[in-house]
Design a protein around this motif. Structure first.
Motif, PDB file in Angstrom:
ATOM      1  N   ASN B  72       2.477   9.266  25.891  1.00  0.00           N
ATOM      2  CA  ASN B  72       1.602   9.234  24.714  1.00  0.00           C
ATOM      3  C   ASN B  72       0.141   9.451  25.088  1.00  0.00           C
ATOM      4  OD1 ASN B  72       0.986   6.927  26.015  1.00  0.00           O
ATOM      5  ND2 ASN B  72       1.589   5.527  24.365  1.00  0.00           N
ATOM      6  N   TRP B  73      -0.084  10.047  26.266  1.00  0.00           N
ATOM      7  CA  TRP B  73      -1.463  10.216  26.720  1.00  0.00           C
ATOM      8  C   TRP B  73      -2.141  11.464  26.163  1.00  0.00           C
ATOM      9  CZ3 TRP B  73      -1.030  14.851  29.030  1.00  0.00           C
ATOM     10  CH2 TRP B  73       0.194  15.169  29.634  1.00  0.00           C
ATOM     11  N   GLU B  77      -0.810  13.738  17.836  1.00  0.00           N
ATOM     12  CA  GLU B  77      -0.161  12.671  17.079  1.00  0.00           C
ATOM     13  C   GLU B  77       0.955  13.270  16.264  1.00  0.00           C
ATOM     14  OE1 GLU B  77      -2.776  10.375  14.559  1.00  0.00           O
ATOM     15  OE2 GLU B  77      -4.247  10.386  16.206  1.00  0.00           O
ATOM     16  N   TYR B  78       2.082  12.612  16.264  1.00  0.00           N
ATOM     17  CA  TYR B  78       3.209  13.116  15.489  1.00  0.00           C
ATOM     18  C   TYR B  78       4.139  11.952  15.186  1.00  0.00           C
ATOM     19  CZ  TYR B  78       5.156  13.056  20.212  1.00  0.00           C
ATOM     20  OH  TYR B  78       5.536  12.674  21.468  1.00  0.00           O
ATOM     21  N   PRO B  79       4.929  12.084  14.107  1.00  0.00           N
ATOM     22  CA  PRO B  79       5.846  10.996  13.787  1.00  0.00           C
ATOM     23  C   PRO B  79       6.890  10.873  14.897  1.00  0.00           C
ATOM     24  CG  PRO B  79       6.124  12.855  12.266  1.00  0.00           C
ATOM     25  CD  PRO B  79       4.972  13.182  13.154  1.00  0.00           C
ATOM     26  N   ALA B  80       7.414   9.689  15.083  1.00  0.00           N
ATOM     27  CA  ALA B  80       8.383   9.455  16.147  1.00  0.00           C
ATOM     28  C   ALA B  80       9.578  10.382  15.972  1.00  0.00           C
ATOM     29  CB  ALA B  80       8.835   8.005  16.106  1.00  0.00           C
ATOM     30  N   ILE B  81      10.067  10.902  17.089  1.00  0.00           N
ATOM     31  CA  ILE B  81      11.225  11.786  17.052  1.00  0.00           C
ATOM     32  C   ILE B  81      12.468  10.932  17.260  1.00  0.00           C
ATOM     33  CG2 ILE B  81      12.382  13.708  18.195  1.00  0.00           C
ATOM     34  CD1 ILE B  81       9.515  14.568  19.129  1.00  0.00           C
ATOM     35  N   ASP B  82      13.443  11.116  16.369  1.00  0.00           N
ATOM     36  CA  ASP B  82      14.702  10.389  16.529  1.00  0.00           C
ATOM     37  C   ASP B  82      15.664  11.276  17.319  1.00  0.00           C
ATOM     38  OD1 ASP B  82      17.059   9.083  16.414  1.00  0.00           O
ATOM     39  OD2 ASP B  82      17.102   8.851  14.222  1.00  0.00           O
ATOM     40  N   TYR B  83      15.818  10.941  18.588  1.00  0.00           N
ATOM     41  CA  TYR B  83      16.601  11.808  19.460  1.00  0.00           C
ATOM     42  C   TYR B  83      18.105  11.755  19.151  1.00  0.00           C
ATOM     43  CZ  TYR B  83      12.295  12.551  21.917  1.00  0.00           C
ATOM     44  OH  TYR B  83      11.002  12.906  22.210  1.00  0.00           O
ATOM     45  N   GLN B  84      18.501  10.774  18.389  1.00  0.00           N
ATOM     46  CA  GLN B  84      19.913  10.701  18.011  1.00  0.00           C
ATOM     47  C   GLN B  84      20.176  11.492  16.723  1.00  0.00           C
ATOM     48  OE1 GLN B  84      22.123   9.876  20.001  1.00  0.00           O
ATOM     49  NE2 GLN B  84      20.882   8.808  21.510  1.00  0.00           N
ATOM     50  N   PHE B 194      10.210  14.939  28.817  1.00  0.00           N
ATOM     51  CA  PHE B 194      10.759  16.110  28.143  1.00  0.00           C
ATOM     52  C   PHE B 194      11.531  17.019  29.105  1.00  0.00           C
ATOM     53  CE2 PHE B 194       7.062  14.922  25.500  1.00  0.00           C
ATOM     54  CZ  PHE B 194       7.761  14.587  24.355  1.00  0.00           C
ATOM     55  N   ALA B 195      11.046  17.113  30.340  1.00  0.00           N
ATOM     56  CA  ALA B 195      11.735  17.942  31.327  1.00  0.00           C
ATOM     57  C   ALA B 195      13.078  17.319  31.694  1.00  0.00           C
ATOM     58  CB  ALA B 195      10.869  18.101  32.570  1.00  0.00           C
ATOM     59  N   THR B 196      13.105  16.016  31.737  1.00  0.00           N
ATOM     60  CA  THR B 196      14.347  15.325  32.065  1.00  0.00           C
ATOM     61  C   THR B 196      15.366  15.517  30.948  1.00  0.00           C
ATOM     62  OG1 THR B 196      13.056  13.731  33.311  1.00  0.00           O
ATOM     63  CG2 THR B 196      15.307  13.099  32.780  1.00  0.00           C
ATOM     64  N   LEU B 197      14.886  15.402  29.725  1.00  0.00           N
ATOM     65  CA  LEU B 197      15.753  15.653  28.573  1.00  0.00           C
ATOM     66  C   LEU B 197      16.304  17.079  28.644  1.00  0.00           C
ATOM     67  CD1 LEU B 197      16.887  14.829  25.793  1.00  0.00           C
ATOM     68  CD2 LEU B 197      14.740  15.609  24.769  1.00  0.00           C
ATOM     69  N   ASN B 198      15.426  18.007  28.935  1.00  0.00           N
ATOM     70  CA  ASN B 198      15.848  19.400  29.052  1.00  0.00           C
ATOM     71  C   ASN B 198      16.922  19.559  30.124  1.00  0.00           C
ATOM     72  OD1 ASN B 198      15.603  22.032  30.681  1.00  0.00           O
ATOM     73  ND2 ASN B 198      14.698  22.625  28.713  1.00  0.00           N
ATOM     74  N   SER B 199      16.720  18.914  31.255  1.00  0.00           N
ATOM     75  CA  SER B 199      17.689  19.032  32.349  1.00  0.00           C
ATOM     76  C   SER B 199      19.071  18.561  31.917  1.00  0.00           C
ATOM     77  CB  SER B 199      17.229  18.208  33.549  1.00  0.00           C
ATOM     78  OG  SER B 199      15.972  18.652  33.991  1.00  0.00           O
ATOM     79  N   ALA B 200      19.097  17.550  31.079  1.00  0.00           N
ATOM     80  CA  ALA B 200      20.376  17.014  30.633  1.00  0.00           C
ATOM     81  C   ALA B 200      21.068  17.941  29.646  1.00  0.00           C
ATOM     82  CB  ALA B 200      20.164  15.633  30.010  1.00  0.00           C
ATOM     83  N   VAL B 201      20.303  18.544  28.759  1.00  0.00           N
ATOM     84  CA  VAL B 201      20.943  19.211  27.625  1.00  0.00           C
ATOM     85  C   VAL B 201      20.641  20.696  27.485  1.00  0.00           C
ATOM     86  CG1 VAL B 201      20.952  17.057  26.331  1.00  0.00           C
ATOM     87  CG2 VAL B 201      19.067  18.673  26.020  1.00  0.00           C
ATOM     88  N   PHE B 202      19.930  21.297  28.425  1.00  0.00           N
ATOM     89  CA  PHE B 202      19.505  22.690  28.189  1.00  0.00           C
ATOM     90  C   PHE B 202      20.716  23.556  27.841  1.00  0.00           C
ATOM     91  CE2 PHE B 202      20.295  23.102  32.786  1.00  0.00           C
ATOM     92  CZ  PHE B 202      20.907  24.344  32.867  1.00  0.00           C
ATOM     93  N   SER B 203      20.494  24.425  26.877  1.00  0.00           N
ATOM     94  CA  SER B 203      21.611  25.226  26.395  1.00  0.00           C
ATOM     95  C   SER B 203      21.624  26.597  27.053  1.00  0.00           C
ATOM     96  CB  SER B 203      21.547  25.360  24.880  1.00  0.00           C
ATOM     97  OG  SER B 203      20.206  25.408  24.470  1.00  0.00           O
TER      98      SER B 203
END
Ligand SMILES: Nc1ncnc2c1ncn2[C@@H]1O[C@H](COP(=O)(O)OP(=O)(O)OP(=O)(O)O)[C@@H](O)[C@H]1O
Ligand SMILES: [Mg+2]
Lengths: 252, 495
Positions: B72-73, B77-84, B194-203
């Motif tokens: 958050n540094w 500003e943006y509304p919280a993203i619901d990753y589920q 975000f990079a970690t998320l990408n690593s898990a799910v990149f399409s």
């Protein structure tokens, strides 16, 4: 016939300070008018009011270009309608090559008038012709607009723009200042080429020198925001002798 | 887009019957369940017939991600993203697509018109779905974006040169040893949220390998390669320039895309070995949202280049005009001796856009040099921050950096921030930093308008002048497009 430029009792202010105080001037197509007058008498202000510079407000009176009320037109509409101002202090446009600028300006005007755009080869050809008359190096036109140009080079560049755009009404605000004697000759010959029965030219200057080359039909003396005397080309010679002392009191 | 246009035409000609090679229909009929879990990751990996190690790699990243918190540094500003609440594989966009251009946001269409995009292209970009009977535009879409048919056009030439240019999912099957050797070596799976998320799910994404000594015979572009409609969200790109090779890679298309994926978290990894050079150019023009900032794309991307070899060079050039939120720091790790990193950036924000972008130049090797030229333009109510880090390691003897950050403000409601960080652990390095912030000059605008330019054209001209140093870094056709794009994105920025 409607005059090319018709100014009637024009009053205008900058930042709440009135600078033009009931200005009257009529320029017919085919005429060259010279406006002379002391520093601070509002000559540049007049040119800015006519061209619509933000902050310069008309409070009374009217200015018409070929019958059309200038105050109803935006700056670029006035330009497209044929009003051109050669600036006393031309501005720099960093990063924009002069050639690019010329093309953008010319084609913007043409488009607004419903004319076809000029092709790049035609444009380059035309610019080359003009540059030759003004004894300008084409290399300069690859440089950004006015950036790093000497005072005299800027004035030449203004003249080049004016010759390319072929306006109906040319206002030259001290285009002679900063020019060496050879430059004065080439710039004057460029302006003289623009003299035509369809075009009006207003030269603002402090010196008879310029009027030796561009012979005016009418000479005006401006003082304290209005024209205080009008005469023929001999009036300029007279001013050279006497200065403005007589007029400053008149205007007060 | 002259070159692109030509290619589009070319592709269209070869396109129709090669369509069968595409994987488009497959993707559209397959859906992972909403949300993120180990099952979803297994599903994605299985769908792509990935090797076992790849699945493990993804799962490890996923487990890691569960322990991380969103950063958050940044000045956004943006509304919280619901990753589920997201689909991580082939979201069913076809059902949501407009049926004709009448249903598309007219603002978007006007922009296409300004960019001179032909009508049928506009439909494609806007994601218009044609009924079954009217197949032509569909085929064109696939032909344009599908890798296989385009590869057919260029395959011969690239193959002759030994260049590998394919979807990363294909590379995982065809060249697993190369992918395994380099994937995650520049941006580790643990790098950031975000990079970690990408690593898990990149399409999907692009894979490029240039063999030693080869100068890639053409500019490579994602525009030609990918069916981005379904893979844009978590894209993964890996480019390897082997010893003494050269490649210029163009990312993105200059037309704004309608896209229902709010969140984009891409990862781009570049590896340059000894004497190799990679030039990576991006023109990004995603939907920025309406004037209130609603509906735009959140772009959180991790881009990093590793100058692994001596005398290698990586240069990033980017023109950013889109997205509601941009969080992006293309960086260079200057590991090889005398390697060089460059970053040229134009970031334009308008409306309610928020941009937090910049670069990192990490000098590790001796004699490494870097250059940063950043031009930020803020208009409307936008906020535009440059955040840059230049650091030198103890061993980075004689490292040099030159940074120049210029900000231009249009109007009174926007803001610009320059946040430079400098860390030098070596006495011999020379870091220079120049920064300016200026308001667009009313006088210069008046001058241009006196010559006949409208206020908007005058503004665009002045801005184009302001960014000229960076535009010159772009490949020719891209530069012309970018210039047009700048005018379009500044629309409505002047009163
Ligand atoms: N922004 C401003 N605010 C207040 N006064 C101004 C402003 N701009 C100009 N003036 C004043 O308006 C008056 C007319 O100035 P202007 O530049 O029109 O004179 P000029 O006749 O062109 O003079 P010169 O021969 O020196 O060029 C001057 O007194 C000047 O100080
Ligand atoms: Mg003056």
């Amino acid at each position: 016939m409607t005059a090319l430029l018709e100014i009637r009792n024009l009053k205008a202010e900058i930042a709440g300070k009135q600078i033009l105080n009931g200005y009257d001037l009529t320029v017919k197509a085919g005429e060259v008018h010279a406006i002379m007058g002391p520093n601070g008498s509002g000559k540049s202000t007049l040119s800015y009011v006519l061209s619509g510079r933000p902050g310069y407000n008309i409070t009374e009176g009217q200015a018409l270009l070929a019958g059309a009320d200038l105050s109803q037109m935006s700056v670029d509409e006035r330009a497209a309608a044929g009003l051109f101002l050669a600036f006393q202090y031309p501005l720099e446009v960093p990063g924009v090559a002069t050639m690019t600028f010329l093309r953008a300006a010319l084609n913007a005007q043409r488009k607004k008038r419903g004319e076809e755009e000029m092709s790049s080869p035609d444009l380059i050809k035309r610019v080359k012709e003009i540059a030759k008359i003004l004894d300008m190096d084409m290399e300069m036109l690859r440089r950004p607009v006015n950036v790093g140009f000497s005072g005299g080079e800027k004035k030449r560049a203004e003249t080049l723009q004016m010759m390319l755009l072929e306006p109906k009404l040319c206002i030259l605000d001290e285009t002679d200042s900063g020019l060496d004697i050879d430059a004065l000759k080439v710039v004057s010959s460029g302006v003289n080429q623009l003299r035509s029965k369809d075009r009006g030219i207003v030269v603002i200057t402090h010196y008879q020198r310029l009027l030796d080359y561009i012979t005016p039909d009418v000479v005006h003396v401006q003082s304290a925001g209005r024209i205080v005397r009008t005469g023929g080309k001999e009036l300029a010679l007279e001013l050279e002798e006497t200065g403005y002392a007589n007029y400053q009191s008149e205007a007060a | 887009m002259a070159a692109v246009q030509e290619t589009v035409e070319q592709v269209r000609r070869v396109g129709a019957d090669q369509y069968k090679y595409g994987f488009v229909t497959d993707i559209e009929s397959d859906l992972a369940p909403k949300g993120l879990s180990e099952e979803v990751i297994r599903f994605i990996s299985a769908k792509k017939s990935e090797p076992e190690w790849m699945l493990e790699w993804r799962l490890e990243a996923y487990r890691r991600w569960l322990t991380m918190t969103e950063p958050n540094w940044a000045r956004v500003e943006y509304p919280a993203i619901d990753y589920q609440d997201l689909y991580y594989y082939a979201a069913p966009k076809s059902t949501a697509g407009p049926k004709s251009l009448d249903e598309v946001d007219p603002e978007l269409l006007r922009t296409y018109e300004k960019l001179g995009i032909p009508l049928h292209e506009r439909e494609i970009l806007a994601g218009v779905e044609r009924p079954e009977g009217e197949a032509r535009p569909r085929v064109a879409v696939d032909a344009v974006f599908d890798s296989v048919s385009v590869a057919t056009t260029f395959k011969e030439e690239l193959k002759k040169a030994g260049v590998i240019f394919c979807p990363i999912s294909e590379a995982l099957r065809e060249h697993p040893e190369l992918v395994r050797k380099y994937l995650g070596t520049v941006v580790p799976t643990s790098d950031n949220f975000f990079a970690t998320l990408n690593s898990a799910v990149f399409s999907d994404g692009s894979f490029v390998y240039i063999p030693p000594g080869v100068r890639c015979p053409m500019e490579l572009s994602t525009y030609f390669r990918i069916n981005e409609k379904n893979t844009g969200q978590f894209e993964r790109t890996l480019i390897i320039a082997d010893r003494g090779s050269y490649v210029s890679y163009l990312e993105g298309c200059t037309a704004p895309k309608r896209d229902e994926n709010q969140l984009h978290a891409a990862v781009v990894e570049l590896v340059a070995l000894d004497d190799a050079e990679i030039k990576y150019s991006t023109v990004q023009n995603w939907y920025p949202g309406d004037e209130n900032g609603k509906g735009g794309i959140y772009n959180f991307v991790t881009k990093r280049g590793d100058c692994r070899g001596a005398n290698s060079k990586i240069s990033w050039t980017q023109v950013e005009t889109g997205s509601a939120i941009t969080w992006k720091y293309p960086s260079c790790v200057l590991r090889g001796e005398n390697s060089r990193g460059e970053f040229y950036s134009i970031a334009i924000s308008n409306g309610r856009q928020q941009v937090d972008s910049g670069t990192k130049m990490i000098h590790l090797g001796k004699g490494t040099t870097s250059r940063i030229i950043s031009k930020g333009i803020s208009a409307g109510h936008s906020s535009n921050a440059y955040r840059g880090l230049v650091s030198a390691h103890r061993k980075a003897e004689g490292a040099r950096n030159f940074t120049n950050c210029d900000s231009l403000l249009i109007g009174d409601a926007c803001s610009a921030h320059t946040i430079p960080y400098i860390e030098a652990k070596n006495q011999s390095c020379v870091f220079e930093h120049e920064a300016t912030t200026s308001k667009i000059s009313e006088d210069v605008l008046f001058y241009c308008m006196q010559r006949g330019l409208s206020q908007e054209d005058a503004t665009a001209l002045v801005v184009n002048g302001f960014v000229r140093d960076v535009l010159q870094q772009l490949p020719m056709e891209f530069a012309v497009e970018a210039q047009k794009l700048i005018s379009v994105s500044l629309e409505g920025s002047v009163g």
